[in-house]
Design a protein around this motif. Sequence first.
Motif, short mmCIF file in Angstrom:
data_model
loop_
_atom_site.label_atom_id
_atom_site.label_comp_id
_atom_site.label_asym_id
_atom_site.label_seq_id
_atom_site.Cartn_x
_atom_site.Cartn_y
_atom_site.Cartn_z
N GLU A 88 0.81 -1.22 0.00
CA GLU A 88 0.00 0.00 0.00
C GLU A 88 0.84 1.27 0.00
OE1 GLU A 88 -0.31 -2.62 2.09
OE2 GLU A 88 -0.83 -1.95 4.12
N ASP A 89 2.15 1.16 0.13
CA ASP A 89 3.03 2.31 0.00
C ASP A 89 3.35 2.62 -1.46
OD1 ASP A 89 4.81 1.09 2.87
OD2 ASP A 89 3.39 2.78 2.81
N THR A 90 2.92 1.75 -2.36
CA THR A 90 3.16 1.96 -3.78
C THR A 90 2.51 3.25 -4.25
OG1 THR A 90 3.37 -0.39 -4.25
CG2 THR A 90 2.75 1.04 -6.09
N ALA A 91 3.30 4.13 -4.87
CA ALA A 91 2.81 5.43 -5.31
C ALA A 91 3.94 6.18 -6.01
CB ALA A 91 2.31 6.25 -4.12
N VAL A 92 3.59 7.30 -6.61
CA VAL A 92 4.60 8.25 -7.05
C VAL A 92 4.85 9.20 -5.87
CG1 VAL A 92 5.22 10.07 -8.67
CG2 VAL A 92 3.88 8.08 -9.44
N TYR A 93 6.09 9.34 -5.49
CA TYR A 93 6.47 10.18 -4.37
C TYR A 93 7.03 11.51 -4.89
CZ TYR A 93 5.71 6.44 -1.03
OH TYR A 93 5.12 5.47 -0.24
N THR A 121 8.98 10.46 -8.19
CA THR A 121 9.73 9.22 -8.37
C THR A 121 8.84 8.04 -7.97
OG1 THR A 121 11.81 8.06 -7.85
CG2 THR A 121 10.80 9.31 -6.06
N GLN A 122 8.83 7.02 -8.79
CA GLN A 122 7.94 5.87 -8.57
C GLN A 122 8.52 4.94 -7.51
OE1 GLN A 122 4.81 5.05 -10.10
NE2 GLN A 122 4.81 3.48 -8.51
N VAL A 123 7.68 4.58 -6.57
CA VAL A 123 8.02 3.55 -5.59
C VAL A 123 6.99 2.43 -5.74
CG1 VAL A 123 8.13 2.96 -3.14
CG2 VAL A 123 9.11 5.12 -3.96
N THR A 124 7.46 1.22 -6.00
CA THR A 124 6.58 0.07 -6.17
C THR A 124 7.00 -1.01 -5.19
OG1 THR A 124 6.29 0.56 -8.52
CG2 THR A 124 5.68 -1.65 -7.76
N VAL A 125 6.04 -1.45 -4.38
CA VAL A 125 6.31 -2.49 -3.38
C VAL A 125 5.51 -3.72 -3.76
CG1 VAL A 125 6.31 -3.08 -0.94
CG2 VAL A 125 6.59 -0.69 -1.63
N SER A 126 6.21 -4.80 -4.04
CA SER A 126 5.55 -6.04 -4.44
C SER A 126 5.27 -6.91 -3.21
CB SER A 126 6.41 -6.80 -5.43
OG SER A 126 7.64 -7.17 -4.84
#
Length: 127
Positions: A88-93, A121-126
């Motif tokens: 749920e932290d996945t987002a553009v920061y 900057t894109q952050v993607t958490v799988s």
Amino acid sequence: QVQLVESGGGLVQAGGSLRLSCAASGSIFSINAMGWYRQAPGKQRELVAAITSGGSTNYADSVKGRFTISRDNAKNTVYLQMNSLKPEDTAVYYCNADIKSRTYYSGSYYYDEYDYWGQGTQVTVSS
């Protein structure tokens, strides 16, 4: 002209860590508050963390205890250390800063103060 440049995003597994950096450059006289926001698909941009010039911090409830914001005033840089990342932290920061700029023209200094944004900057958490 003032610019904010972010770095450090990427893809990480749940439970992992990332560190974001945001450097301000240009005709900077002083920087007041700096912060990080994020925007997930289909959602509004939200404040993640902020830090004043004196070092006082505040965090969104969803990241307290996991994220740490800090700044290096000598380098005009703000950081976001993100630990125990969740999907749920996945987002553009986005980096944000309240900056007073100073320019010199025809024998006088001129000051302006604006709210500046980085490019994201894109952050993607799988999972």
